[in-house]
Design a protein around this motif. Structure first.
Motif, PDB file in Angstrom:
ATOM      1  N   PRO A  29     -59.547  29.691  33.163  1.00 30.19           N
ATOM      2  CA  PRO A  29     -58.243  29.532  33.806  1.00 30.19           C
ATOM      3  C   PRO A  29     -58.153  28.250  34.627  1.00 30.19           C
ATOM      4  CG  PRO A  29     -59.050  31.776  34.072  1.00 30.19           C
ATOM      5  CD  PRO A  29     -60.183  30.967  33.533  1.00 30.19           C
ATOM      6  N   ALA A  30     -59.249  27.874  35.299  1.00 31.94           N
ATOM      7  CA  ALA A  30     -59.247  26.648  36.093  1.00 31.94           C
ATOM      8  C   ALA A  30     -59.087  25.434  35.201  1.00 31.94           C
ATOM      9  CB  ALA A  30     -60.544  26.547  36.902  1.00 31.94           C
ATOM     10  N   VAL A  31     -59.753  25.456  34.042  1.00 30.33           N
ATOM     11  CA  VAL A  31     -59.627  24.354  33.094  1.00 30.33           C
ATOM     12  C   VAL A  31     -58.199  24.250  32.595  1.00 30.33           C
ATOM     13  CG1 VAL A  31     -60.348  23.490  30.847  1.00 30.33           C
ATOM     14  CG2 VAL A  31     -62.042  24.474  32.405  1.00 30.33           C
ATOM     15  N   ALA A  32     -57.616  25.413  32.283  1.00 29.50           N
ATOM     16  CA  ALA A  32     -56.237  25.425  31.805  1.00 29.50           C
ATOM     17  C   ALA A  32     -55.290  24.888  32.874  1.00 29.50           C
ATOM     18  CB  ALA A  32     -55.836  26.845  31.404  1.00 29.50           C
ATOM     19  N   GLN A  33     -55.554  25.245  34.142  1.00 32.38           N
ATOM     20  CA  GLN A  33     -54.714  24.777  35.228  1.00 32.38           C
ATOM     21  C   GLN A  33     -54.806  23.263  35.376  1.00 32.38           C
ATOM     22  OE1 GLN A  33     -52.629  26.603  36.996  1.00 32.38           O
ATOM     23  NE2 GLN A  33     -51.922  24.852  38.177  1.00 32.38           N
ATOM     24  N   THR A  34     -56.021  22.723  35.222  1.00 30.99           N
ATOM     25  CA  THR A  34     -56.208  21.276  35.321  1.00 30.99           C
ATOM     26  C   THR A  34     -55.431  20.558  34.235  1.00 30.99           C
ATOM     27  OG1 THR A  34     -58.407  21.576  36.261  1.00 30.99           O
ATOM     28  CG2 THR A  34     -57.918  19.425  35.305  1.00 30.99           C
ATOM     29  N   LYS A  35     -55.480  21.101  33.025  1.00 32.30           N
ATOM     30  CA  LYS A  35     -54.762  20.478  31.923  1.00 32.30           C
ATOM     31  C   LYS A  35     -53.259  20.508  32.156  1.00 32.30           C
ATOM     32  CE  LYS A  35     -58.202  21.250  28.286  1.00 32.30           C
ATOM     33  NZ  LYS A  35     -58.482  21.939  26.997  1.00 32.30           N
ATOM     34  N   SER A  36     -52.753  21.612  32.706  1.00 32.29           N
ATOM     35  CA  SER A  36     -51.311  21.720  32.903  1.00 32.29           C
ATOM     36  C   SER A  36     -50.815  20.765  33.978  1.00 32.29           C
ATOM     37  CB  SER A  36     -50.940  23.158  33.285  1.00 32.29           C
ATOM     38  OG  SER A  36     -51.480  23.493  34.557  1.00 32.29           O
ATOM     39  N   ASN A  37     -51.712  20.392  34.932  1.00 27.41           N
ATOM     40  CA  ASN A  37     -51.314  19.470  35.987  1.00 27.41           C
ATOM     41  C   ASN A  37     -51.363  18.013  35.544  1.00 27.41           C
ATOM     42  OD1 ASN A  37     -50.782  21.391  37.930  1.00 27.41           O
ATOM     43  ND2 ASN A  37     -52.888  21.456  38.675  1.00 27.41           N
ATOM     44  N   ALA A  38     -52.036  17.741  34.447  1.00 25.04           N
ATOM     45  CA  ALA A  38     -52.133  16.369  33.968  1.00 25.04           C
ATOM     46  C   ALA A  38     -50.769  15.915  33.449  1.00 25.04           C
ATOM     47  CB  ALA A  38     -53.171  16.271  32.859  1.00 25.04           C
ATOM     48  N   PRO A  39     -50.340  14.702  33.807  1.00 24.91           N
ATOM     49  CA  PRO A  39     -49.022  14.238  33.350  1.00 24.91           C
ATOM     50  C   PRO A  39     -48.992  14.022  31.844  1.00 24.91           C
ATOM     51  CG  PRO A  39     -50.232  12.464  34.429  1.00 24.91           C
ATOM     52  CD  PRO A  39     -51.027  13.714  34.648  1.00 24.91           C
ATOM     53  N   GLN A  40     -47.915  14.476  31.203  1.00 28.04           N
ATOM     54  CA  GLN A  40     -47.758  14.242  29.771  1.00 28.04           C
ATOM     55  C   GLN A  40     -47.338  12.800  29.516  1.00 28.04           C
ATOM     56  OE1 GLN A  40     -45.077  17.183  28.165  1.00 28.04           O
ATOM     57  NE2 GLN A  40     -46.102  18.874  29.195  1.00 28.04           N
ATOM     58  N   THR A  41     -46.405  12.309  30.337  1.00 33.01           N
ATOM     59  CA  THR A  41     -45.949  10.924  30.231  1.00 33.01           C
ATOM     60  C   THR A  41     -46.782  10.075  31.180  1.00 33.01           C
ATOM     61  OG1 THR A  41     -43.699  11.678  29.737  1.00 33.01           O
ATOM     62  CG2 THR A  41     -43.969   9.391  30.454  1.00 33.01           C
ATOM     63  N   LYS A  42     -47.481   9.087  30.664  1.00 30.84           N
ATOM     64  CA  LYS A  42     -48.410   8.294  31.473  1.00 30.84           C
ATOM     65  C   LYS A  42     -47.705   7.221  32.298  1.00 30.84           C
ATOM     66  CE  LYS A  42     -51.824  10.594  29.753  1.00 30.84           C
ATOM     67  NZ  LYS A  42     -52.465  11.658  30.573  1.00 30.84           N
ATOM     68  N   SER A  43     -46.586   6.710  31.807  1.00 35.45           N
ATOM     69  CA  SER A  43     -45.868   5.658  32.528  1.00 35.45           C
ATOM     70  C   SER A  43     -44.445   5.570  31.994  1.00 35.45           C
ATOM     71  CB  SER A  43     -46.570   4.305  32.372  1.00 35.45           C
ATOM     72  OG  SER A  43     -46.541   3.879  31.019  1.00 35.45           O
ATOM     73  N   ILE A  44     -43.563   4.996  32.803  1.00 39.04           N
ATOM     74  CA  ILE A  44     -42.196   4.726  32.358  1.00 39.04           C
ATOM     75  C   ILE A  44     -41.820   3.306  32.770  1.00 39.04           C
ATOM     76  CG2 ILE A  44     -41.446   7.135  32.415  1.00 39.04           C
ATOM     77  CD1 ILE A  44     -40.050   6.523  35.081  1.00 39.04           C
ATOM     78  N   THR A  45     -41.002   2.665  31.969  1.00 42.99           N
ATOM     79  CA  THR A  45     -40.506   1.325  32.273  1.00 42.99           C
ATOM     80  C   THR A  45     -39.065   1.431  32.746  1.00 42.99           C
ATOM     81  OG1 THR A  45     -41.958   0.316  30.624  1.00 42.99           O
ATOM     82  CG2 THR A  45     -40.053  -0.972  31.333  1.00 42.99           C
ATOM     83  N   ILE A  46     -38.778   0.851  33.917  1.00 40.51           N
ATOM     84  CA  ILE A  46     -37.449   1.011  34.515  1.00 40.51           C
ATOM     85  C   ILE A  46     -36.754  -0.329  34.762  1.00 40.51           C
ATOM     86  CG2 ILE A  46     -38.077   3.211  35.578  1.00 40.51           C
ATOM     87  CD1 ILE A  46     -38.299   1.667  38.266  1.00 40.51           C
ATOM     88  N   GLY A  47     -37.232  -1.392  34.146  1.00 40.96           N
ATOM     89  CA  GLY A  47     -36.582  -2.685  34.322  1.00 40.96           C
ATOM     90  C   GLY A  47     -37.551  -3.827  34.132  1.00 40.96           C
ATOM     91  N   ASN A  48     -37.212  -4.985  34.703  1.00 39.76           N
ATOM     92  CA  ASN A  48     -38.113  -6.128  34.648  1.00 39.76           C
ATOM     93  C   ASN A  48     -37.929  -7.014  35.876  1.00 39.76           C
ATOM     94  OD1 ASN A  48     -35.539  -7.122  33.541  1.00 39.76           O
ATOM     95  ND2 ASN A  48     -36.659  -8.988  33.079  1.00 39.76           N
ATOM     96  N   PHE A  49     -38.976  -7.767  36.191  1.00 38.35           N
ATOM     97  CA  PHE A  49     -39.005  -8.670  37.340  1.00 38.35           C
ATOM     98  C   PHE A  49     -39.234 -10.075  36.810  1.00 38.35           C
ATOM     99  CE2 PHE A  49     -41.834 -10.342  40.945  1.00 38.35           C
ATOM    100  CZ  PHE A  49     -40.761 -10.851  41.652  1.00 38.35           C
ATOM    101  N   GLU A  50     -38.403 -11.043  37.268  1.00 30.28           N
ATOM    102  CA  GLU A  50     -38.413 -12.372  36.670  1.00 30.28           C
ATOM    103  C   GLU A  50     -38.511 -13.490  37.712  1.00 30.28           C
ATOM    104  OE1 GLU A  50     -35.358 -12.639  33.225  1.00 30.28           O
ATOM    105  OE2 GLU A  50     -34.420 -11.383  34.755  1.00 30.28           O
ATOM    106  N   TYR A  51     -39.250 -14.513  37.357  1.00 37.27           N
ATOM    107  CA  TYR A  51     -39.101 -15.816  38.011  1.00 37.27           C
ATOM    108  C   TYR A  51     -38.222 -16.625  37.073  1.00 37.27           C
ATOM    109  CZ  TYR A  51     -40.202 -20.671  39.211  1.00 37.27           C
ATOM    110  OH  TYR A  51     -40.106 -22.009  39.525  1.00 37.27           O
TER     111      TYR A  51
END
Length: 222
Positions: free
Chosen positions: A19-41
């Protein structure tokens, strides 16, 4: 009989751990990152100063739009541009909240509001931020910034979460640092300007990294 008893104990241990292993897996994020725009010089330009001399003005721009990934716009308590150790923030400009929504979430903007864009200027005269170029021979610009940086700060300064379009709760850091860096074999940032000083700009995506959801739950409880 002894062997059967040992296996029974091992099985009980595994059942207790699973059960502890299952709980750890459920807390892991499914989406690792999101892109919300860009920063420019965006580049630099030569302009006349009030005393008749010439100077350089550089442009730094943040574009935000999370509508393709989040249910609601993401809110930030501060957006900070950092150039050569000097900084300029949205709070300094009188904006306590900046969102990824149209018009950066500001009221009083005629509808339909444009996507969120923040432009910061840097130079010698009348600017908080410095320029990223100097005037060389024959009035040419010499780039001299190895990097420019941006900080996105949550409304509390702590880890926070929001809902993605697929229903997932996304937890991320309270402060996200974004850098536009000079590439390999480059002495400075290259905004890719032509002979008429029309520039493509040097940019990076604005990416929020996922944290395990309990990192936000613990923050909220503290």
């Amino acid at each position: 009989m002894f062997i059967n008893t040992v296996w029974a104990v091992v099985l009980l241990v595994l059942l207790a751990v699973s059960p502890a292993v299952a709980q750890t897996k459920s807390n892991a994020p499914q989406t690792k990152s999101i892109t919300i725009g860009n920063f420019e010089y965006l580049g630099s330009a030569i302009r006349a100063n009030s005393d008749g001399t010439t100077g350089v003005v550089s442009s730094y721009k943040l574009n935000l739009d999370a509508s393709a990934v989040t249910v609601d716009p993401i809110s930030f308590g501060n957006v900070i541009f950092v150039v050569k150790g000097s900084s300029l923030s949205s709070q300094q400009g009188g904006f306590p909240i900046i969102t990824t929504g149209p018009g950066c979430g500001q009221s009083g903007i005629p509808l339909p509001a444009p996507p969120c864009s923040l432009l910061a200027l840097g130079g010698e005269e009348g600017f908080v931020l410095p320029a990223c170029a100097t005037i060389g021979t024959n009035q040419t610009l010499v780039q001299n910034c190895v990097s420019v940086a941006l900080q996105l700060v949550s409304t509390t300064g702590k880890n926070f979460s929001f809902q993605l379009l697929d229903g997932e709760t996304f937890c991320t850091n309270g402060i996200t640092n974004i850098f536009v860096l000079a590439g390999n074999n480059q002495a400075a940032l290259d905004p890719q300007c032509d002979v008429n000083n029309f520039c493509k700009g040097a940019s990076v995506p604005v990416v929020l990294r996922a944290l395990p959801i309990q990192n936000c739950s613990l923050r909220a409880a503290s």
